[in-house]
Design an enzyme around this catalytic site. Structure first.
Site, short mmCIF file in Angstrom:
data_model
loop_
_atom_site.label_atom_id
_atom_site.label_comp_id
_atom_site.label_asym_id
_atom_site.label_seq_id
_atom_site.Cartn_x
_atom_site.Cartn_y
_atom_site.Cartn_z
CG ASP A 156 1.77 -1.33 3.43
OD1 ASP A 156 1.03 -1.08 4.39
OD2 ASP A 156 1.48 -2.16 2.54
CG HIS B 104 -1.74 -1.11 1.49
ND1 HIS B 104 -1.37 -2.21 2.20
CD2 HIS B 104 -3.02 -1.32 1.11
CE1 HIS B 104 -2.36 -3.07 2.24
NE2 HIS B 104 -3.38 -2.56 1.58
C1 GCO Z 1 -8.21 -7.44 3.55
C2 GCO Z 1 -7.69 -7.34 2.13
C3 GCO Z 1 -6.47 -6.46 2.02
C4 GCO Z 1 -6.12 -6.15 0.58
C5 GCO Z 1 -5.02 -5.14 0.50
C6 GCO Z 1 -4.52 -4.94 -0.89
O1 GCO Z 1 -9.17 -8.17 3.70
O2 GCO Z 1 -7.69 -6.80 4.46
O3 GCO Z 1 -7.44 -8.64 1.70
O4 GCO Z 1 -5.40 -7.06 2.67
O5 GCO Z 1 -5.73 -7.30 -0.08
O6 GCO Z 1 -5.49 -3.95 1.04
O7 GCO Z 1 -5.45 -4.30 -1.64
#
Ligand code: GCO
Ligand code: MN
Length: 391
Positions: free
Chosen positions: A58, A55
């Site tokens: 991150d 992200h």
């Molecule tokens: C969740 C999601 C996230 C996304 C991430 C990437 O349920 O928290 O799976 O982990 O995958 O934000 O877009």
């Protein structure tokens, strides 16, 4: 004994957030020391992961200045150059900050919607800088608890406008980048828009033609199981539509909160079928984990988590080869699936002539019901025996 070692050819990736996850949950604080995201990327490369996902936040905080963003991206690029790890996917966090408490692209507040689209546009810039292969749309907060407060038809339209806008921009700055929608039925919202692979696929068809071409889905095992659906079938539907952009891999008990457990830790057989799907259909995209170590693990345990997940995939690959090469299984499948091409041709494409011939066929349901054995008990047992290691 094979070593089941991952290699860069496997295209295995992990979210940075999976390894930096400090073990906090809604009922308790972190149980692990914070991990620097650049150390996480380096650690993943050292453990033979081919790629990472990230992200925006991150790598840098939501209020980072352009200079701070530049510095963070430079550090990520340095570790990429140093280790050869690639950025498989980039995305924007539209769920953590309280500004997104009622959604981002579907928030009821126009300023929040504008802020969310701008944040995604800036994340596309960062994705282009890192040469990310894919850009993910996971609408974590795009949903509702109070249905009277949000018309879902309006919300879907807002999602479409935002995604079209961001993809139009994305195509201009990163022409090779793909985009994917990650469906999830609920959590953190009571209900999330685009809850399943099917709804995401239908939605993609309504994007502009140019964006429809570059947007796919990245289903996640846990999200499928939260909806009580069949993992193999959900991924297969995306694959068959030519829309399986990448995989999000983990495991989970059905119909519960989002557990993000290690792949194969709950349902080995379902995990086997996900691996089988990718092998049988030569899926060439990335296999990306979106899971985290148990809260009870320390930092060393996080790397056990990374290693075990890739190792399980490799072991299941060997099981798939065994099943696909097994003489008895192959013979049973040949018998079960044997076809009649003349008959198939008759109803593949409509023509008045075909209808006439179909009508004339002597097909008696009582005879058909018993004319062919379907030895599924034996077939499934053979698979179980391969999976249990006795065959
Ligand atoms: C969740 C999601 C996230 C996304 C991430 C990437 O349920 O928290 O799976 O982990 O995958 O934000 O877009
Ligand atoms: Mn995910």
């Amino acid at each position: 004994m094979p070593e089941y070692k991952p290699s860069r050819n496997d295209k295995f990736a992990f979210g940075i957030w999976c390894v930096t996850n400090p073990g906090a949950d809604p009922f308790g604080p972190p149980t692990r020391e914070p991990m620097d995201p650049i150390d996480a990327i380096r650690g993943l490369a050292e453990h033979e992961a081919w790629g990472f996902e990230s992200h925006d936040n991150d790598l840098y905080p939501i209020d980072a200045t352009p200079a701070q963003v530049g510095k963070a991206l430079k550090a990520a690029k340095a570790v990429m150059a140093d280790t050869g790890i690639v950025c498989q996917a980039f995305t924007t966090n539209l769920f953590t900050h309280p500004v997104f408490k009622d959604g981002a692209f579907t928030s009821n507040a126009p300023q929040v919607r504008a802020y969310a689209v701008r944040k995604a546009v800036l994340a596309v810039d960062a994705a282009a800088e890192l040469d990310a292969r894919n850009f993910i749309f996971w609408g974590g907060r795009e949903g509702a608890e109070v249905d009277l407060a949000k018309d879902p038809a309006v919300a879907i339209k807002r999602l479409r406008d935002a995604i079209n806008f961001i993809c139009d921009y994305g195509r201009s700055v990163a022409p090779k980048m793909t985009f994917s929608i990650e469906p999830k039925p609920n959590e953190p919202r009571g209900d999330t828009f685009l809850p399943t692979v099917g709804s995401a696929l239908a939605f993609i068809e309504t994007l502009s033609p140019a964006n429809c071409k570059i947007v796919g889905v990245n289903p996640e095992v846990a999200h499928v199981k939260m909806a009580g659906l069949n993992v193999y079938h959900e991924y297969a539907q995306a694959l068959e539509a030519g829309k399986l952009t990448e995989l999000h891999i983990n495991d989970q008990k059905p119909l519960r909160y989002d557990q993000d457990l290690s792949f194969g830790s709950v349902s080995l057989k379902e995990s086997f079928f996900l691996v089988k799907l990718t092998m049988d259909h030569n899926f060439a995209g990335a296999k990306s984990w979106d899971a985290h170590a148990y809260r009870s693990e320390d930092t060393a345990g996080v790397w056990d988590f990374v290693a075990r997940n890739m190792r399980t995939w490799k072991i299941l690959e060997e099981k798939v080869r065994r099943v696909n090469d097994d003489a008895e299984i192959t013979a049973l499948l040949a018998e079960i699936t044997a076809s009649d091409h003349d008959l198939e041709d008759l109803h593949r494409t409509f023509s008045p002539d075909n209808v006439e011939r179909l009508k004339e066929l002597k097909l008696k349901p009582d005879r058909l019901a018993t004319s062919r054995r379907l030895p599924y008990e034996r077939l499934d047992q053979l698979l179980n025996e391969v999976l249990l290691g006795v065959r």
